[in-house]
Design a protein around this motif. Structure first.
Motif, short mmCIF file in Angstrom:
data_model
loop_
_atom_site.label_atom_id
_atom_site.label_comp_id
_atom_site.label_asym_id
_atom_site.label_seq_id
_atom_site.Cartn_x
_atom_site.Cartn_y
_atom_site.Cartn_z
N THR A 176 35.79 40.79 44.55
CA THR A 176 36.91 41.29 45.36
C THR A 176 36.81 40.81 46.79
O THR A 176 35.73 40.47 47.29
CB THR A 176 36.92 42.83 45.33
N ASP A 177 37.98 40.79 47.44
CA ASP A 177 38.01 40.54 48.88
C ASP A 177 38.04 41.85 49.66
O ASP A 177 38.12 41.85 50.89
CB ASP A 177 39.22 39.67 49.25
N ASP A 178 37.94 42.97 48.95
CA ASP A 178 37.93 44.29 49.57
C ASP A 178 36.49 44.71 49.84
O ASP A 178 35.79 45.18 48.95
CB ASP A 178 38.61 45.30 48.64
N ARG A 179 36.04 44.51 51.07
CA ARG A 179 34.66 44.83 51.41
C ARG A 179 34.40 46.32 51.49
O ARG A 179 33.25 46.75 51.64
CB ARG A 179 34.29 44.15 52.74
N GLN A 180 35.46 47.12 51.42
CA GLN A 180 35.31 48.58 51.44
C GLN A 180 35.48 49.18 50.04
O GLN A 180 35.66 50.39 49.90
CB GLN A 180 36.33 49.20 52.40
N LEU A 181 35.43 48.36 49.01
CA LEU A 181 35.63 48.85 47.65
C LEU A 181 34.65 49.97 47.34
O LEU A 181 33.44 49.86 47.62
CB LEU A 181 35.44 47.71 46.65
N PRO A 198 29.20 41.35 42.79
CA PRO A 198 28.69 40.21 43.57
C PRO A 198 29.30 40.21 44.97
O PRO A 198 30.43 40.63 45.19
CB PRO A 198 29.18 39.00 42.76
N SER A 199 28.54 39.69 45.91
CA SER A 199 29.02 39.59 47.28
C SER A 199 28.91 38.15 47.75
O SER A 199 28.43 37.87 48.85
CB SER A 199 28.21 40.52 48.21
N GLY A 200 29.36 37.24 46.90
CA GLY A 200 29.24 35.82 47.20
C GLY A 200 30.42 35.28 47.99
O GLY A 200 31.36 36.00 48.34
#
Length: 268
Positions: A176-181, A198-200
């Motif tokens: 996701t592009d939502d870093r607050q998920l 994943p945070s790639g």
């Protein structure tokens, strides 16, 4: 990034069919994670020369909007050197004809694949790898938020997928592009699944999704291109709520012919 892959894939296929050399302006100076960025013509010098030549009208420019490919194609044929722009260029039959070459061009660099291999932990049992792309960001406003879905809707479709495979362990990789998920919410709602977040980089997420057995996401070129690498079955969440069935998943070779129409069609 995915839009650029899709755009150039069509132009590359047209070039192969008509014995023309092509280069991608975007991949000449961005996205070094892909093999194409390290091939002939894809460098900053060629990029600058091409930009200057187009700006000074030394070479012509053709703009492709959706539905204009047929009327603009004669310009490609008329000039040995030309700058093509626009997201609407479509040569679907040729894309599929040369798809294996396009996939090779956009293969990921070894360091990207190594990072993804470390992320995709092997399972000790026979499991299904489900790739989920949660697109937020620009999709909150894009087309009035038509393809913006909340966490409950993603949880519902993931749960339905798991119910289609009751005898299998489902490993869900949620990119996701939502870093607050709210990752805890997904874990609480889907305790029977192995969940990975994943945070790639964008290229790493694309590579990871391309290695999954099934794909789920909002209508987007990102999941479309992820499906391209292995013709992976893909489900786009266009008509929520909806009962998921095995037939809900279609391969890239199907979606390429329906991608534009899906964006144009009103939500049911």
């Amino acid at each position: 990034m995915a839009n650029n892959i899709f755009q150039y894939g069509h132009l590359y296929a047209w070039g192969r069919e008509h014995n023309r050399k092509t280069m991608s302006m975007r991949f000449a100076h961005k996205y070094p994670e892909f093999r194409i960025a390290h091939t002939r013509y894809h460098n900053a010098v060629v990029y600058v020369l091409a930009k200057m030549a187009a700006k000074l009208h030394v070479i012509p420019t053709v703009d492709f909007n959706l539905g204009q490919t047929q009327e603009k194609e004669p310009m490609l044929k008329a000039h040995r050197h030309i700058l093509a722009r626009g997201w609407g260029v479509r040569f679907n039959d040729l894309f599929l004809k040369y798809k294996d070459e396009i996939v090779q061009l956009f293969d990921f660099m070894p360091y990207v694949r190594k990072k993804v291999a470390q992320t995709m932990q092997p399972s000790t049992i026979d499991s299904i790898k489900l790739g989920v792309h949660i697109r937020r960001g620009d999709y909150k406003q894009h087309l009035g938020g038509r393809f913006f879905y909340n966490d409950d809707e993603y949880v519902d479709v993931i749960r339905q997928f798991a119910l289609l495979h009751p005898e299998k362990q489902v490993d869900a990789y949620i990119c996701t592009d939502d870093r607050q998920l709210n990752q805890d919410f997904f874990r609480q709602q889907l305790p029977q699944l192995r969940l990975f977040f994943p945070s790639g980089t964008a290229a790493e997420d694309l590579c990871l999704l391309s290695e999954c057995n099934y794909l789920i996401g909002a209508l987007s070129s990102f999941t479309l291109i992820a499906s391209m690498y292995h013709n992976t079955p893909l489900y786009w969440m266009m008509n929520r709520p909806e009962v998921l069935t095995p037939d809900s998943f279609r391969p890239f070779d199907y979606h390429i012919y329906h991608f534009d129409a899906n964006f144009a069609a009103p939500e049911q």
